[in-house]
Design a protein around this motif. Structure first.
Motif, short mmCIF file in Angstrom:
data_model
loop_
_atom_site.label_atom_id
_atom_site.label_comp_id
_atom_site.label_asym_id
_atom_site.label_seq_id
_atom_site.Cartn_x
_atom_site.Cartn_y
_atom_site.Cartn_z
N LEU A 104 -0.44 -0.26 -6.16
CA LEU A 104 0.13 -0.22 -7.50
C LEU A 104 -0.06 -1.56 -8.22
CD1 LEU A 104 3.50 1.59 -6.71
CD2 LEU A 104 1.36 2.61 -7.51
N GLY A 105 0.34 -1.57 -9.48
CA GLY A 105 0.31 -2.80 -10.26
C GLY A 105 -0.80 -2.81 -11.29
N PHE A 106 -0.42 -2.97 -12.57
CA PHE A 106 -1.38 -2.94 -13.66
C PHE A 106 -1.52 -4.29 -14.37
CE2 PHE A 106 0.07 1.47 -13.25
CZ PHE A 106 -1.13 2.16 -13.24
N VAL A 145 0.84 -1.20 0.00
CA VAL A 145 0.00 0.00 0.00
C VAL A 145 0.87 1.25 0.00
CG1 VAL A 145 -1.78 1.26 1.28
CG2 VAL A 145 -1.78 -1.24 1.28
N PHE A 146 0.40 2.32 -0.65
CA PHE A 146 1.00 3.64 -0.46
C PHE A 146 -0.08 4.57 0.11
CE2 PHE A 146 -0.57 3.67 -4.80
CZ PHE A 146 -1.12 4.94 -4.98
N GLU A 187 9.06 -6.81 -1.28
CA GLU A 187 10.15 -5.91 -1.67
C GLU A 187 9.80 -5.10 -2.91
OE1 GLU A 187 13.85 -8.05 -1.90
OE2 GLU A 187 13.53 -9.04 0.03
N ALA A 188 8.52 -4.77 -3.04
CA ALA A 188 8.06 -3.99 -4.20
C ALA A 188 8.79 -2.66 -4.31
CB ALA A 188 6.56 -3.77 -4.11
N ALA A 189 9.11 -2.04 -3.17
CA ALA A 189 9.80 -0.75 -3.21
C ALA A 189 11.16 -0.88 -3.89
CB ALA A 189 9.96 -0.21 -1.79
N GLU A 190 11.88 -1.97 -3.60
CA GLU A 190 13.18 -2.18 -4.23
C GLU A 190 13.03 -2.39 -5.73
OE1 GLU A 190 16.18 -1.80 -2.89
OE2 GLU A 190 15.04 -1.11 -1.14
N ALA A 191 12.01 -3.12 -6.13
CA ALA A 191 11.75 -3.34 -7.55
C ALA A 191 11.49 -2.02 -8.26
CB ALA A 191 10.57 -4.28 -7.72
N GLY A 219 7.55 5.31 0.19
CA GLY A 219 6.25 5.40 0.84
C GLY A 219 5.45 4.12 0.82
N LEU A 220 5.98 3.06 0.22
CA LEU A 220 5.25 1.79 0.17
C LEU A 220 5.39 1.04 1.49
CD1 LEU A 220 6.19 0.45 -3.38
CD2 LEU A 220 4.12 1.67 -2.70
N ARG A 221 4.34 0.37 1.89
CA ARG A 221 4.41 -0.48 3.08
C ARG A 221 3.62 -1.76 2.85
NH1 ARG A 221 -0.28 -0.43 5.93
NH2 ARG A 221 -1.71 1.32 5.57
N VAL A 222 4.01 -2.81 3.52
CA VAL A 222 3.34 -4.10 3.40
C VAL A 222 2.29 -4.19 4.50
CG1 VAL A 222 3.65 -6.60 3.43
CG2 VAL A 222 5.44 -5.13 2.47
N ASP A 223 1.10 -4.67 4.13
CA ASP A 223 0.00 -4.74 5.08
C ASP A 223 -0.79 -6.03 4.82
OD1 ASP A 223 -1.72 -4.06 7.12
OD2 ASP A 223 -2.28 -2.11 6.28
N ASP A 224 -1.76 -6.30 5.68
CA ASP A 224 -2.69 -7.41 5.48
C ASP A 224 -4.07 -6.84 5.16
OD1 ASP A 224 -0.85 -9.47 6.06
OD2 ASP A 224 -1.14 -9.15 8.22
#
Length: 309
Positions: free
Chosen positions: A60-62, A6-7, A287-291, A15-20
């Motif tokens: 994100l993600g299309f 999520v952002f 690790e979406a932020a690193e990508a 600004g991205l973080r991992v959540d449930d």
């Protein structure tokens, strides 16, 4: 509960973080997909920066590929267990609720990672080439041939019967050559380098510009010359860009228009073995932020993906 990235506000990858999250049952005309692989694109960075507007918080993600795990009412053609590829928004999550008309069955011969990167880059390349009416006998110049869209454009143009010249850094010339194009270095001297090519490759008839700089616009105008058809002409444009600017439009270069059925067409090419992406880097979903940082550097060869499971 399932994982989501999520952002909370517009900005950068930091600004991205991992959540449930709790993902409910699909509604009418929807399916729920357990994503296996998610494609990462420059468009994700634009979305994150607020270029497309939209609400925050967001995801994100299309594009993604995975397995249908539930089907809503009024979806007669899909069932749990179907391996699929889909396009839409908010793909950076473990489970996605997706409109069924945005979902296609994945050919069994096409791996999940290959399928996941088709809806954006490959469909964009296909649309640009079809818009220019590319076919047998054409010589296509692809500005930016080693990136995700460019590498797809080289292969698709070849499948359509054209010969291809692709611009790339010298370090990527072997890669572009392996894709089926004749490589030339971008930058100063590009026009002369193309004009010096043998066997009629200097007679460029179609240009696909994936870079959109003043230099690529000027090179396109110089190489097409009187064959540069106005972007608003009734005939197919001879030059198409995915990075439209005032300068490109003034020069007669058409903005890319999405082609109907593009995803179906590129899926068929992938199934036939005529279209394949190089997966240059892969990261776990968390690790979406690193990508995204890697994609932001702008020198990725091929595609970057996120592995969900």
């Amino acid at each position: 509960m399932s994982t989501v990235v999520v952002f909370e506000e517009f900005g950068g990858p930091e600004g991205l973080r991992v959540d449930d999250e709790e993902v409910g049952a699909p509604g009418p005309g929807q399916v729920r997909v357990a994503n296996r692989v998610v494609g990462v694109n420059p468009a994700d960075l634009k979305r994150l920066a607020g270029a497309f507007g939209g609400r925050v918080p967001g995801v994100l993600g299309f594009e993604a590929a995975g397995v249908v795990d539930a089907v809503g009412p009024d979806v007669p053609d899909l069932a749990p267990g179907d391996e699929v590829v889909w396009h839409g928004t908010g793909a950076q999550r473990e489970l996605s609720l997706v409109r069924a008309d945005h979902v296609r069955r994945k050919p069994s011969s096409v791996p999940f990672d290959q399928a996941a990167v088709l809806p954006v880059a490959a469909a964009t390349a296909f649309s640009a080439l079809v818009q220019a009416d590319t076919g047998e006998g054409d010589v296509v110049l692809v500005h930016g041939a080693s990136g995700g869209v460019g590498s797809a454009a080289v292969q698709i143009a070849t499948a359509l019967g054209a010969r291809v010249v692709g611009t790339a850094s010298p370090a990527n010339h072997d890669y572009v050559r392996d894709l089926g194009a004749t490589p030339v270095a971008y930058g100063p001297g590009l026009v002369d380098a193309v004009r010096a090519l043998p066997d009629g490759l200097d007679e460029v008839s179609v240009v696909v510009d994936l870079v959109g700089t003043e230099e690529t616009v000027a090179a396109t105008v110089a190489l097409l010359g009187e064959h540069l058809s106005p972007a608003d002409a009734d005939d197919a444009p001879s030059a198409v860009t995915v990075v439209g600017t005032d300068a490109s439009r003034a020069a007669g270069i058409a903005d890319k228009v999405d082609a109907k059925g593009a995803l179906d067409e590129v899926l068929a090419l992938a199934e036939d073995g005529r279209l394949r992406a190089e997966i240059s880097a892969r990261f776990p979903l968390a690790e979406a932020a690193e990508a995204l940082r890697l994609v932001a550097e702008g020198h990725v060869r091929g595609k970057v993906v996120l592995d969900v499971v």
